[in-house]
Design an enzyme around this catalytic site. Structure first.
Site, PDB file in Angstrom:
ATOM      1  N   ASP A 193       0.882  -1.166   0.000  1.00  0.00           N
ATOM      2  CA  ASP A 193       0.000   0.000   0.000  1.00  0.00           C
ATOM      3  C   ASP A 193       0.920   1.217   0.000  1.00  0.00           C
ATOM      4  O   ASP A 193       1.634   1.456   0.967  1.00  0.00           O
ATOM      5  CB  ASP A 193      -0.867  -0.049   1.267  1.00  0.00           C
ATOM      6  CG  ASP A 193      -1.765   1.168   1.420  1.00  0.00           C
ATOM      7  OD1 ASP A 193      -1.566   2.173   0.693  1.00  0.00           O
ATOM      8  OD2 ASP A 193      -2.661   1.123   2.289  1.00  0.00           O
ATOM      9  N   TYR A 221       0.965  -0.070  15.253  1.00  0.00           N
ATOM     10  CA  TYR A 221      -0.021  -0.121  14.182  1.00  0.00           C
ATOM     11  C   TYR A 221       0.379   0.748  12.992  1.00  0.00           C
ATOM     12  O   TYR A 221       0.655   1.922  13.143  1.00  0.00           O
ATOM     13  CB  TYR A 221      -1.395   0.323  14.688  1.00  0.00           C
ATOM     14  CG  TYR A 221      -2.420   0.219  13.578  1.00  0.00           C
ATOM     15  CD1 TYR A 221      -2.707  -1.018  13.009  1.00  0.00           C
ATOM     16  CD2 TYR A 221      -3.053   1.341  13.071  1.00  0.00           C
ATOM     17  CE1 TYR A 221      -3.600  -1.133  11.975  1.00  0.00           C
ATOM     18  CE2 TYR A 221      -3.961   1.235  12.037  1.00  0.00           C
ATOM     19  CZ  TYR A 221      -4.224  -0.004  11.493  1.00  0.00           C
ATOM     20  OH  TYR A 221      -5.104  -0.103  10.455  1.00  0.00           O
ATOM     21  N   LYS A 252      -2.993  -2.788   7.912  1.00  0.00           N
ATOM     22  CA  LYS A 252      -3.137  -4.231   8.060  1.00  0.00           C
ATOM     23  C   LYS A 252      -2.216  -4.908   7.050  1.00  0.00           C
ATOM     24  O   LYS A 252      -1.705  -4.272   6.134  1.00  0.00           O
ATOM     25  CB  LYS A 252      -4.599  -4.591   7.837  1.00  0.00           C
ATOM     26  CG  LYS A 252      -5.136  -5.701   8.695  1.00  0.00           C
ATOM     27  CD  LYS A 252      -4.808  -5.638  10.166  1.00  0.00           C
ATOM     28  CE  LYS A 252      -5.242  -6.887  10.897  1.00  0.00           C
ATOM     29  NZ  LYS A 252      -4.895  -6.874  12.306  1.00  0.00           N
TER      30      LYS A 252
HETATM   31  P1  13P Z   1      -4.963  -0.579   5.020  1.00  0.00           P
HETATM   32  O1  13P Z   1      -4.090  -1.500   5.843  1.00  0.00           O
HETATM   33  O2  13P Z   1      -5.641  -1.282   3.902  1.00  0.00           O
HETATM   34  O3  13P Z   1      -4.206   0.636   4.575  1.00  0.00           O
HETATM   35  O4  13P Z   1      -6.155  -0.099   5.936  1.00  0.00           O
HETATM   36  C1  13P Z   1      -5.861   0.617   7.067  1.00  0.00           C
HETATM   37  C2  13P Z   1      -7.049   0.945   7.889  1.00  0.00           C
HETATM   38  O5  13P Z   1      -6.888   1.177   9.056  1.00  0.00           O
HETATM   39  C3  13P Z   1      -8.365   0.993   7.295  1.00  0.00           C
HETATM   40  O6  13P Z   1      -9.356   1.340   8.240  1.00  0.00           O
HETATM   41 MG    MG Z   2      -4.082   2.071   3.279  1.00  0.00          MG
HETATM   42 MG    MG Z   3      -4.842  -2.228   2.248  1.00  0.00          MG
END
Ligand code: 13P
Ligand code: MG
Ligand code: MG
Ligand code: 13P
Length: 383
Positions: free
Chosen positions: A11, A229, A232
């Site tokens: 990402d 964090y 994800k």
């Molecule tokens: P991503 O990991 O897809 O960037 O999503 C992060 C997130 O916290 C969405 O609520």
């Molecule tokens: Mg993202």
């Molecule tokens: Mg993502």
């Protein structure tokens, strides 16, 4: 001919928010991989998106963990990050945890599923990419594909599959790997992979050495790498099909059940995974429901003949409908578990920062208060 299939993703900026990849990033990545193809570094490529994750599918003959291939992916993500910065996309460069490339993208943020094999007379592969979930999300479907005879008829009626498969399961907290045989050790496999936040299927192998690897799944856990964090660890997987391996339809069948996975909204919620075509590969509702795309290809001497957008099919309408209904049900829990992740998983979200604020406001009560009073630690009690 030995071919390596590498699916490397990151990402590097969402549009808008964390929902999907802007077409300009896809264009930039295509440009970069086209150049590498023209130079003969890779045989073929396909660039696509899973929600806000940019996916680089490449074929070549250099084997897994090859510095040139990983370097190419890293440089491509850097170039796409530049575009993301210009467009002020959300979280530009989000998954590139390090400044400098050191020969292998593993542990640096991007997710990797890679496998090398002798290309068969006919070689169908299916590439899966998910957004707003974690690598363990593939545990349940991979088990069904390669170990569950109620899913995969071939385990029973095809003599070339009757002996079962070998699962390589990783403990992502301790960085350990165990090899387990199915069906002999099926219950041990389930004892582990039923805890998908920790034990993750990394590879599946055919017991027939002529076939070799059957599936590879990315197991990178961003939050564990970074210790906090970030986003994800939206996972990817590659599965080979047919002729001694599960048929295409056996590989896709588990996704008629939108099972519960972690990762929606702030990486902190359980929601059902929804199989979607590329045109719906975006996480909108409560940054979910987590989406999964499946692209089918035939390999022809490393050339990618495809993609076939496999979930662009009414056969998966019902799964999508169920996923929407389960999402409604889960959302009604608001901030409560089990919609919110378990305490252990929440350690890797932003919640600990909130709890820290309350740290000094706790007062001891009951037996604990008496002990503290006797020890002269307390001047004030609540009861
Ligand atoms: P991503 O990991 O897809 O960037 O999503 C992060 C997130 O916290 C969405 O609520
Ligand atoms: Mg993202
Ligand atoms: Mg993502
Ligand atoms: P193959 O034996 O050609 O792999 O196909 C099996 C099948 O019948 C698919 O459903």
């Amino acid at each position: 001919m030995k071919i390596t299939v590498s699916l490397i993703k990151a990402d590097v900026g969402g549009w808008p928010g964390h929902s999907r990849v802007h077409p300009k990033l896809i264009e930039k990545a295509r440009e970069s991989l086209e150049e590498a193809k023209n130079k003969g570094i890779i045989i073929d490529y396909y660039v696509f998106n899973a929600g806000d994750d940019l996916q680089l599918l490449m074929t070549h003959t250099k084997g897994v963990d090859n510095p040139e291939i990983h370097g190419l992916a890293w440089e491509t993500f850097k170039k796409a990050t530049e575009v993301a910065k210009e467009l002020k996309l959300y979280g530009a460069g989000q998954d590139l945890l390090s400044e400098a490339f050191s020969g292998n993208v593993r542990g640096m943020g991007p997710g990797v599923a890679e496998m090398e094999f002798e290309e068969r007379k006919s070689e169908p592969i299916i590439v899966f990419a998910a957004d707003k979930t974690e690598p363990g999300a593939f545990n349940l479907p991979m088990f069904k594909i390669f170990a569950d005879p109620f899913n995969t008829a071939g385990l029973i009626i095809d003599p070339t599959m009757h002996q079962g498969f070998k699962f390589h399961v990783m403990d992502v907290y301790e960085g350990k790997l165990i090899e387990l045989n199915s069906p002999e050790e099926m219950y041990d496999i389930l004892a582990l992979i039923g805890q998908p936040g920790r034990y993750v299927i990394k590879y599946v192998y055919s017991k027939n050495p002529e076939i070799g690897i059957a599936a590879a799944i990315s197991t990178e856990r961003l939050n564990l790498i970074a210790g906090k964090y970030i986003g994800k660890d939206d996972p990817v997987a590659i599965v080979r099909a047919q002729h001694g391996l599960p048929a295409l339809g056996e590989v896709l069948e588990p996704f008629t059940f939108p099972h519960m996975v972690s990762g929606a909204m702030r990486g902190s919620h359980h929601m059902p995974i929804m199989p979607v075509p590329l045109k719906y590969s975006q996480c909108t509702r409560f940054d979910g429901p987590p989406r999964l795309v499946a692209l089918g290809f035939q390999l022809a001497n490393g050339k990618l003949i495809g993609p076939a957008d496999l979930f662009d099919d009414p056969a998966f309408d019902r799964a999508r409908k169920i996923a929407n209904e389960i999402s409604d049900y889960m959302r009604r829990h608001g901030p409560f578990e089990p919609h919110r992740l378990s305490a252990e998983e929440m350690e890797y979200t932003t919640l600990p920062m909130v709890l820290k604020k309350l740290k000094d406001r706790w007062k001891k009560i009951g037996a604990e208060a008496k002990k503290a009073w006797a020890a002269g630690e307390l001047t004030d009690t609540h009861d």
